[in-house]
Design a protein around this motif. Structure first.
Motif, short mmCIF file in Angstrom:
data_model
loop_
_atom_site.label_atom_id
_atom_site.label_comp_id
_atom_site.label_asym_id
_atom_site.label_seq_id
_atom_site.Cartn_x
_atom_site.Cartn_y
_atom_site.Cartn_z
N ASP A 39 11.62 -4.98 -7.73
CA ASP A 39 13.06 -3.96 -7.50
C ASP A 39 12.92 -2.96 -6.75
OD1 ASP A 39 15.09 -3.31 -9.10
OD2 ASP A 39 14.03 -1.50 -10.51
N GLU A 40 12.25 -1.97 -6.46
CA GLU A 40 11.95 -0.93 -5.33
C GLU A 40 12.67 -1.64 -3.83
OE1 GLU A 40 9.13 2.34 -4.00
OE2 GLU A 40 8.49 1.07 -6.02
N GLN A 41 11.78 -2.22 -3.33
CA GLN A 41 11.24 -2.91 -2.12
C GLN A 41 12.61 -3.96 -1.23
OE1 GLN A 41 7.48 -3.51 -0.33
NE2 GLN A 41 6.67 -0.93 -2.12
N GLY A 42 13.05 -4.91 -1.93
CA GLY A 42 13.75 -5.89 -2.10
C GLY A 42 12.17 -7.16 -1.94
N PHE A 43 12.86 -8.36 -1.94
CA PHE A 43 12.40 -9.87 -1.81
C PHE A 43 11.67 -9.85 -0.43
CE2 PHE A 43 11.53 -14.34 -1.60
CZ PHE A 43 10.20 -13.93 -2.83
N GLU A 44 12.36 -9.37 0.65
CA GLU A 44 11.65 -9.74 2.22
C GLU A 44 10.73 -8.65 2.32
OE1 GLU A 44 14.86 -8.90 0.90
OE2 GLU A 44 15.69 -10.93 1.89
N SER A 45 10.72 -7.68 1.66
CA SER A 45 9.40 -5.79 2.41
C SER A 45 7.89 -6.28 0.62
CB SER A 45 9.90 -4.51 2.05
OG SER A 45 11.07 -5.04 3.13
N PHE A 46 8.49 -7.50 0.27
CA PHE A 46 7.63 -7.76 -0.33
C PHE A 46 6.06 -8.03 -0.49
CE2 PHE A 46 5.74 -10.26 -4.87
CZ PHE A 46 4.80 -9.29 -4.96
N THR A 47 5.35 -7.90 -0.36
CA THR A 47 3.94 -9.08 -0.35
C THR A 47 2.86 -9.37 -1.12
OG1 THR A 47 3.03 -6.67 1.10
CG2 THR A 47 4.50 -8.18 2.20
N PHE A 48 1.98 -10.07 -1.49
CA PHE A 48 0.59 -9.51 -1.64
C PHE A 48 0.60 -9.13 -1.68
CE2 PHE A 48 1.12 -14.28 -3.25
CZ PHE A 48 2.05 -14.28 -4.54
N LYS A 49 -0.10 -8.58 -0.39
CA LYS A 49 -1.00 -7.75 -0.03
C LYS A 49 -0.20 -5.94 -0.72
CE LYS A 49 -3.06 -4.76 3.18
NZ LYS A 49 -3.05 -4.79 5.33
N LYS A 50 1.21 -5.81 -0.74
CA LYS A 50 1.08 -4.64 -1.48
C LYS A 50 1.44 -4.72 -2.70
CE LYS A 50 4.91 -3.68 2.34
NZ LYS A 50 6.58 -3.79 2.02
N LEU A 51 1.18 -5.94 -3.31
CA LEU A 51 0.92 -6.25 -5.46
C LEU A 51 -1.08 -5.57 -5.27
CD1 LEU A 51 2.39 -6.87 -7.81
CD2 LEU A 51 1.93 -9.07 -6.61
N GLY A 52 -1.31 -6.13 -5.22
CA GLY A 52 -2.52 -6.50 -4.83
C GLY A 52 -2.89 -4.86 -4.52
N GLN A 53 -2.30 -3.75 -3.66
CA GLN A 53 -2.81 -2.47 -3.98
C GLN A 53 -2.06 -1.00 -5.26
OE1 GLN A 53 -0.63 -1.06 -0.11
NE2 GLN A 53 -2.95 -1.99 0.99
#
Length: 224
Positions: free
Chosen positions: A39-53
């Protein structure tokens, strides 16, 4: 009854995840934080690395639940449509008049989303914004036919079938019930997008859902 609704779950295709995220607090947190990030960054910018953080865990923790972010988007969209279908059935089930049922169903599908207290791990308002902006990316792929055959879109198609059945209850002779249902469901997402970003392309102003437009369209087309 309240306890029953609290334990409500949707039958999401098991091949969309490696481990059911609703089976653990970590899994629920992965779903919750992924919605916030997309929702904040968009699907293209979303990564599992960011999610892990965000979940304060290793990236590998996310991969234990989802094979890739495409499967995660399919999971989120399936959850949304399962939730919408539940709302549609719950809101229309006790209505005896077919026209009233159809208009209420259109309202449920096209209205602004409010958060549902029964699902603490899902922010439905944020997920709705994702559906407006990102849902088409779940099926506009080269793999769509294969994924459709595997059943990945069953909850999405389910709400179409529900709506088309209500259309036929109002006018059994109408020949384009499925097309009208898909136009309402897909079109409502587009109208929400247009009123936020391309206001000159819609008569639905900011802050106004396209409910009235699609209800009027159904009344006119079906001659109700």
């Amino acid at each position: 009854m309240e306890q029953l609704l609290t334990n409500l779950r949707f039958q999401i295709h098991p091949n969309l995840f490696l481990k059911d995220p609703e089976s653990s607090e970590l899994g629920k947190n992965i779903v919750k934080k992924s919605i916030e990030l997309i929702d904040e960054q968009g699907f293209e910018s979303f990564t599992f690395k960011k999610l892990g953080q965000q979940i304060e865990s290793n990236e590998s923790s996310v991969y234990r639940y989802f094979e890739n972010k495409h499967k995660l988007l399919l999971y989120l969209s399936s959850w949304f449509w399962g939730w919408k279908e539940y709302q549609l059935v719950f809101e229309t089930n006790s209505m005896p008049d077919p026209k009233d049922r159809l208009l209420k169903a259109i309202e449920v599908i096209t209205q602004e989303v409010k958060e549902d207290f029964r699902f603490a791990f899902v922010d439905e308002t944020a997920l709705f914004r994702i559906m407006i902006s990102e849902f088409s990316k779940s099926y506009l792929t080269k793999e769509v036919d294969t994924e459709n055959k595997e059943g990945f879109f069953e909850l999405y198609k389910g709400i179409h079938f529900r709506l088309s059945e209500l259309i036929l209850l109002c006018n059994p002779e109408y020949a384009f019930a499925k097309s009208l249902a898909s136009s309402i469901i897909e079109g409502s997402l587009q109208q929400h997008y247009f009123r936020l970003h391309f206001t000159s392309l819609t008569d639905c102003e900011k802050g106004a859902a396209p409910t009235e437009f699609y209800q009027k369209l159904a009344i006119d087309v079906l001659k109700l």
